[in-house]
Design an enzyme around this catalytic site. Sequence first.
Site, PDB file in Angstrom:
ATOM      1  N   CYS A  93       1.085   3.637   5.811  1.00  0.00           N
ATOM      2  CA  CYS A  93       0.451   2.332   5.807  1.00  0.00           C
ATOM      3  C   CYS A  93      -1.049   2.555   5.671  1.00  0.00           C
ATOM      4  CB  CYS A  93       0.765   1.605   7.113  1.00  0.00           C
ATOM      5  SG  CYS A  93       0.003  -0.021   7.219  1.00  0.00           S
ATOM      6  N   LEU A  94      -1.696   1.765   4.805  1.00  0.00           N
ATOM      7  CA  LEU A  94      -3.145   1.921   4.608  1.00  0.00           C
ATOM      8  C   LEU A  94      -3.918   1.708   5.909  1.00  0.00           C
ATOM      9  CD1 LEU A  94      -3.633   0.033   1.209  1.00  0.00           C
ATOM     10  CD2 LEU A  94      -3.560   2.516   1.587  1.00  0.00           C
ATOM     11  N   HIS A 135       8.136  -3.966   4.402  1.00  0.00           N
ATOM     12  CA  HIS A 135       6.899  -3.480   5.034  1.00  0.00           C
ATOM     13  C   HIS A 135       5.814  -4.568   5.018  1.00  0.00           C
ATOM     14  CE1 HIS A 135       3.951  -0.051   5.861  1.00  0.00           C
ATOM     15  NE2 HIS A 135       3.157  -1.052   5.538  1.00  0.00           N
ATOM     16  N   GLU A 136       5.609  -5.191   3.850  1.00  0.00           N
ATOM     17  CA  GLU A 136       4.532  -6.194   3.734  1.00  0.00           C
ATOM     18  C   GLU A 136       4.890  -7.491   4.461  1.00  0.00           C
ATOM     19  OE1 GLU A 136       1.809  -5.011   2.886  1.00  0.00           O
ATOM     20  OE2 GLU A 136       2.608  -3.207   1.944  1.00  0.00           O
ATOM     21  N   HIS A 139       4.181  -7.043   8.044  1.00  0.00           N
ATOM     22  CA  HIS A 139       2.741  -7.161   8.349  1.00  0.00           C
ATOM     23  C   HIS A 139       2.353  -8.603   8.678  1.00  0.00           C
ATOM     24  CE1 HIS A 139       0.472  -3.479   7.905  1.00  0.00           C
ATOM     25  NE2 HIS A 139       1.035  -3.173   6.749  1.00  0.00           N
TER      26      HIS A 139
END
Length: 171
Positions: A93-94, A135-136, A139
């Site tokens: 993850c960034l 994943h997004e 978030h």
Amino acid sequence: MVYPIVKFGNPVLEREAADVAEFDTPELHQFLADMFESMYAAKGVGLAAPQIGVGKKIAVIDTSNGEKPEEKLVLINPQIVKVEGKQEGEEGCLSIPGFREQVRRPKRVTVRAQDATGLEFEKTGEDLLARAFVHETDHLYGRLYILHISALKRDLMKRKIKKLQRAGEWD
Ligand code: NI
């Protein structure tokens, strides 16, 4: 413009983002362009608005890393509507740079979302795209991928991050 990426520890990453109600505005189009620019600058394949400090349910994805414009995806107010199968693979993850862990995810994922004009659509992705969808979308509900690894690994990761924070290498 390229926004700096918010790192783990910032509360914006762990709260549910707000629904988007206004579409097709110059501000939204500019924001989406900035999100893609920020994602490419950070060499990510997905980016959620909370990761640049904006608590709105907006994510962008491009699993081609900018190679194929037709793979650019905007997800506004996304919801996961169907998951099938399983895949094992490394995920990062960034907002948690320098760490990657094995995460089990569904093989195939269908997301329902709105585009920049507010039009609702459904899209099914496999493999990396399926992983990016969950994943997004996670978030935007304040959930990070580390919730899907063992408590032991998660605690180890958090201890390493605390050390980096104390050393001033994690802001
Ligand atoms: Ni992430």
